[in-house]
Write an enzyme that holds these catalytic residues in place. Structure first.
Site: not given
Length: 641
Positions: A333, A419
């Protein structure tokens, strides 16, 4: 809880008094460009930004926990092209009460027919520009309320929180859910600055993905008002809010954590490496440009691992393992502060530009903070995820492409393609050109496109111009177009170090051959090694084998949710009745879609045995899940209210 806010405000106010306009209020950034190439077009918005686009949003909203709605005004600054007579916004369930110009004069507006996927077009006649304003600048004021079922907002009763005394609400805007509580052009390529005044019950604190401005103000009638600003243009899905009985604790000079008091000690201990992560990331790819990096650990119903909302990352409590073994989530994040938040895809079809680049940066941060061994193992898990995806779906399946091709929904693309394949791609480029060249190139990519949208073709063009520089041999070795637009796993993919899991893979072979369990080794293994073992062991096990596995490795009792999930998935796929109670407790206490949907799928695939468990369990737990998680499980179980 007002005294709890003071500690946070002391840390945050310095960030709101930067250079710029008089009085310490920073000047608003210039509008980000609107990209008009074919790749940049977002088909999931009604907006027509080339004609009129929102540049700034000012919210003045009240939280109503009884009605489960937010209501008030959204004041939008609109930049209009010559001759434009209207602006088109996105709305999904918003209850529009009135629309006016800056002087309060009514404006004509119409709400179109709702599309099942992207909601309705809110079309507003533009006011004429004021005498003192540029001809193209307009202001509109929308008075509205969200619907109680607004998909971006999850309203939690006190019983659904850790403290059991106060209600809680949080928003989750990505991908296209913020249009359920904010009337704006809800598209990642239409970046907007914003500010907000949020009024809430006085016994609650409010945080947002912007810098808080001063102490909370008494709004009367047992309520307080909180004010926030975000002066960098951001994608609209990054406007986020949370309110509850939360408190703040500092982690470092520019980092801290918010959470419920009952969760604070565990959360704070798990996040002690955060300041070191920020420093490591800056050393790799340049300045952290957002001022503070704070986090909020939300109640368990939060549907994601984390959400990269600027200056206030939202986190699931399921990452708390007690040993910081799952803090790769925090590194991920944080990495979005460069890839995703600083440079953002213009279209959802370029999901890898946010998530794949971020996963690569995450791995580099992990290497700096935790060492090459952990980073190497995490890369090996990513590589294995790509291999499994290709083996399951087929090498020519369009859902394995990094940029989602036409004819497929970007929301259906496999996460491993976005991802993990993105991680392997950049690792491959790095290995071919060398870090000494790749790192400066990636840093300049972030610098050159800071606070702007981007596309795959822009990324590849920049890479070719500033890294390959006409070297035909290097271009051929990199296979760039095969990676970004092709399916499957390109032949030049850099494989992980075979030594990364050598001991684990030997243990898997021994277990597969003779049920020999790595009892002694397990205690010294990393989380990545334990995950590798559980992912690679034979997936068809009988009750005796599963009981021995659980007993030897303590799987049912583990506090590591990644390990517990893999164990429960294995057990349910083999109809292991002793694991059912643990699965029911797990699914009743977490809402993270990564765990919830696969476990319900595992049950649904077991015929009558699984259905008899899944349906009554889901009936009990469904209300506690976020709308995104509910939608996935509804489809898995064929659920209809």
């Amino acid at each position: 809880m007002r005294f709890l806010l003071s500690a946070a405000v002391a840390a945050l106010l310095a960030l709101s008094a930067c250079d710029g306009a008089p009085g310490g209020v920073p000047e608003r950034a210039a509008p980000a460009p609107i990209l008009t190439t074919e790749q940049a077009i977002d088909e999931f918005t009604h907006a027509r930004p080339q004609e009129a686009r929102v540049t700034h949003v000012a919210l003045d909203l009240a939280l109503d926990f009884d009605a489960k709605e937010v209501g008030g005004t959204a004041t939008l600054d609109v930049l209009a092209a010559p001759g434009a007579s209207e602006v088109v916004l996105d709305s999904a369930g918003l209850r529009i009460e009135s629309v006016a110009d800056a002087q309060g004069q009514p404006l004509q507006w119409a709400l179109g027919e709702a599309d099942e996927e992207k909601g309705a077009a809110l079309t507003i006649a533009l006011p004429s520009a004021g005498d003192a304003a540029p001809e193209s600048a307009r202001t509109i004021v929308i008075t509205y309320k969200s619907a109680p079922e607004a998909e971006a907002l999850q309203w939690l009763s006190p019983e659904q929180t850790a403290g059991k005394q106060h209600p809680f609400v949080f928003s989750q805007g990505q991908a296209i859910l913020n249009r359920t509580w904010i009337p704006t052009q809800d598209s990642p390529g239409i970046r907007q600055t914003w500010e907000a005044r949020i009024t809430a019950p006085a016994d609650l604190n409010v945080v947002m993905s912007g810098i808080i401005q001063g102490e909370a103000e008494d709004a009367g009638e047992g309520r307080h008002t909180f004010t926030f600003r975000m002066d960098h243009p951001v994608a609209p899905y990054l406007i986020a809010l949370a309110a509850g009985n939360i408190e703040f604790r500092e982690l470092g000079p520019r980092t801290g954590v918010w959470t419920e008091p009952e969760t604070m000690d565990a959360a704070h201990a798990e996040l002690t490496d955060t300041e070191a992560m920020v420093t490591a990331a800056e050393g790799l790819f340049g300045e952290y440009r957002w001022g503070r990096y704070d986090m909020i650990v939300l109640p368990p119903s939060f549907p994601y691992g984390g959400m990269e909302n600027p200056v206030m990352t939202f986190l699931t409590p399921t990452f708390i393992a007690g040993d910081r073994s799952l803090t790769g989530l925090v590194a991920h994040e944080l990495a979005h502060s460069w890839s995703g938040n600083l440079v953002t895809y213009s279209s959802w079809r370029d999901g890898w530009l946010n998530e794949g680049v971020t996963s690569y940066v995450e791995n580099r941060i992990s290497e700096e903070v935790y060492g090459a061994k952990r980073a190497g193992q995490e890369y090996a898990l990513s590589f294995a995820a790509v291999e499994e995806m290709v083996a399951t779906l087929g090498a020519d399946n369009p859902l394995t492409a990094m940029r989602t091709p036409a004819g497929s929904s970007p929301f259906d693309t496999e996460s491993a393609a976005i991802y993990d394949k993105g991680t392997v791609f950049l690792k491959t480029v790095e290995s071919i050109v060398g870090r000494e060249k790749f790192d400066p190139w990636l840093t300049q990519w972030f610098d050159s496109h800071a606070f702007q949208p981007a596309t795959s073709e822009m990324f590849l063009a920049d890479l070719r111009q500033n890294l390959i520089k006409g070297d035909a041999a290097r271009e051929e070795r990199l296979m760039l177009d095969d990676w970004v637009y092709g399916t499957g796993l390109p032949a030049n993919a850099v494989k992980p170090d075979p030594a990364a899991f050598a001991d684990v893979d030997r243990a898997v072979e021994a277990y597969a051959a003779s049920d020999a369990l790595p009892f002694e080794a397990w205690g010294g293994w990393t989380t990545a090694e334990r995950m590798r073992f559980l992912q690679e062991v034979p997936q068809q096990r009988n009750a005796t084998q599963l009981a021995a596995l659980d007993r030897a490795l303590g799987l049912s009792a583990t506090g590591n949710n990644e390990i517990k999930f893999l164990w429960l998935e294995l057990a349910l796929k083999n109809r292991y009745q002793p694991a059912v109670q643990a699965a029911e407790l797990f699914l009743g206490s977490v809402g993270r879609n990564k765990f919830v949907s696969p476990l319900y799928r595992a049950l649904s695939e077991q015929g009558d045995w699984g259905t008899a468990i899944a349906r009554p369990l889901y009936q009990r737990t469904r209300a506690g899940y976020h709308s995104m998680t509910r939608g996935n499980v509804d489809e898995i179980l064929g659920w209809s209210e």
